[in-house]
Scaffold this motif. Structure first.
Motif, short mmCIF file in Angstrom:
data_model
loop_
_atom_site.label_atom_id
_atom_site.label_comp_id
_atom_site.label_asym_id
_atom_site.label_seq_id
_atom_site.Cartn_x
_atom_site.Cartn_y
_atom_site.Cartn_z
N SER A 64 0.81 -1.22 0.00
CA SER A 64 0.00 0.00 0.00
C SER A 64 0.84 1.27 0.00
CB SER A 64 -0.97 0.00 1.18
OG SER A 64 -0.27 -0.12 2.39
N ASP A 65 2.05 1.22 0.54
CA ASP A 65 2.95 2.37 0.54
C ASP A 65 3.53 2.55 -0.87
OD1 ASP A 65 6.02 3.22 0.76
OD2 ASP A 65 4.92 4.20 2.39
N LYS A 66 3.43 3.75 -1.41
CA LYS A 66 3.85 4.02 -2.79
C LYS A 66 5.33 3.70 -3.03
CE LYS A 66 3.76 7.77 -6.17
NZ LYS A 66 3.40 9.15 -6.41
N ASN A 67 6.20 4.10 -2.11
CA ASN A 67 7.62 3.84 -2.28
C ASN A 67 7.94 2.35 -2.19
OD1 ASN A 67 8.39 6.52 -2.70
ND2 ASN A 67 8.45 6.91 -0.51
N LEU A 68 7.29 1.66 -1.26
CA LEU A 68 7.49 0.21 -1.15
C LEU A 68 6.97 -0.49 -2.41
CD1 LEU A 68 6.51 -0.50 2.57
CD2 LEU A 68 8.81 -0.56 1.56
N ALA A 69 5.84 -0.02 -2.92
CA ALA A 69 5.27 -0.62 -4.13
C ALA A 69 6.22 -0.45 -5.31
CB ALA A 69 3.91 0.00 -4.44
N CYS A 70 6.82 0.71 -5.42
CA CYS A 70 7.75 0.97 -6.52
C CYS A 70 8.98 0.06 -6.42
CB CYS A 70 8.15 2.43 -6.50
SG CYS A 70 9.14 2.90 -7.93
N ALA A 71 9.56 -0.03 -5.24
CA ALA A 71 10.72 -0.91 -5.05
C ALA A 71 10.35 -2.37 -5.30
CB ALA A 71 11.27 -0.73 -3.63
N TYR A 72 9.17 -2.76 -4.84
CA TYR A 72 8.68 -4.12 -5.02
C TYR A 72 8.53 -4.44 -6.51
CZ TYR A 72 5.18 -7.92 -4.69
OH TYR A 72 4.49 -9.10 -4.81
N ILE A 73 7.96 -3.51 -7.26
CA ILE A 73 7.75 -3.70 -8.71
C ILE A 73 9.08 -3.80 -9.43
CG2 ILE A 73 7.03 -2.43 -10.78
CD1 ILE A 73 4.81 -4.06 -9.45
N LYS A 74 10.03 -2.95 -9.07
CA LYS A 74 11.34 -3.00 -9.72
C LYS A 74 12.01 -4.35 -9.46
CE LYS A 74 12.53 1.86 -10.09
NZ LYS A 74 13.48 2.90 -9.71
N ARG A 75 11.86 -4.84 -8.25
CA ARG A 75 12.43 -6.15 -7.91
C ARG A 75 11.72 -7.26 -8.67
NH1 ARG A 75 14.11 -7.21 -1.67
NH2 ARG A 75 15.20 -9.17 -1.98
N TRP A 76 10.40 -7.16 -8.74
CA TRP A 76 9.59 -8.13 -9.49
C TRP A 76 10.08 -8.22 -10.92
CZ3 TRP A 76 5.62 -10.99 -11.56
CH2 TRP A 76 4.81 -11.69 -10.67
N LYS A 77 10.24 -7.06 -11.55
CA LYS A 77 10.66 -7.01 -12.95
C LYS A 77 12.05 -7.63 -13.11
CE LYS A 77 11.38 -3.94 -16.85
NZ LYS A 77 11.51 -2.56 -17.29
N ALA A 78 12.98 -7.29 -12.22
CA ALA A 78 14.34 -7.82 -12.30
C ALA A 78 14.36 -9.35 -12.17
CB ALA A 78 15.22 -7.18 -11.23
N ILE A 79 13.56 -9.87 -11.27
CA ILE A 79 13.49 -11.33 -11.09
C ILE A 79 12.87 -11.98 -12.32
CG2 ILE A 79 12.46 -13.19 -9.70
CD1 ILE A 79 12.49 -11.04 -7.35
#
Length: 147
Positions: A103-118
């Protein structure tokens, strides 16, 4: 005697961890920031080790054809392992980004970047609705110069 869970708890704790016994097998205390919530966690029983891209999601999106060795590599890859508040991790379950985001915008962004990299690292066939969310968040973050 340490498993992948213990290794992640040890490596990602902000303080020296405490163990249940002198054998140093089971971590009981430490200091973690839940990667899905940003919540401070100190009791290891409150921490799940989240697979950023869930194992079942990977299986459904290309991982079913992997060798046993590649499946094990994916399951234990530190890039794909994240300490998470256990209640939030269960809420996330095996959902992709179109169904779950922090739900936190910054956490979501970091999470998405990690998702994409994986996803790229393991050449997964990410579902189109999940790719739409990934692209949208990354382009929004780039435009806002955040994340």
């Amino acid at each position: 005697c340490q498993n992948a869970r213990a290794e992640v708890l040890i490596s990602q704790s902000e303080v020296k961890v405490e163990f249940a016994t002198s054998r140093d097998c089971r971590v009981v205390k430490g200091s973690w920031i839940g990667g899905l919530t940003g919540i401070f966690l100190s009791d290891a029983s409150d921490v799940d080790i989240d697979h950023v891209i869930p194992l079942s999601y990977a299986h459904r999106h290309g991982g079913s054809s992997w060798t046993p060795s590649k499946k094990e590599q994916f399951a234990n890859d530190p890039l794909n392992l994240l300490p998470a508040y256990h209640i939030e991790n269960r809420r996330k379950s095996d959902k992709g980004p179109s169904e779950y985001l922090p739900s936190d915008k910054n956490l979501a962004c970091a999470y998405i970047k990690r998702w994409k990299a994986i996803g790229i690292k393991y050449d997964l066939n990410i579902a189109s609705d999940d790719m739409f969310v990934i692209r949208d968040i990354i382009s929004t973050a780039a435009a806002e110069e955040s994340c």
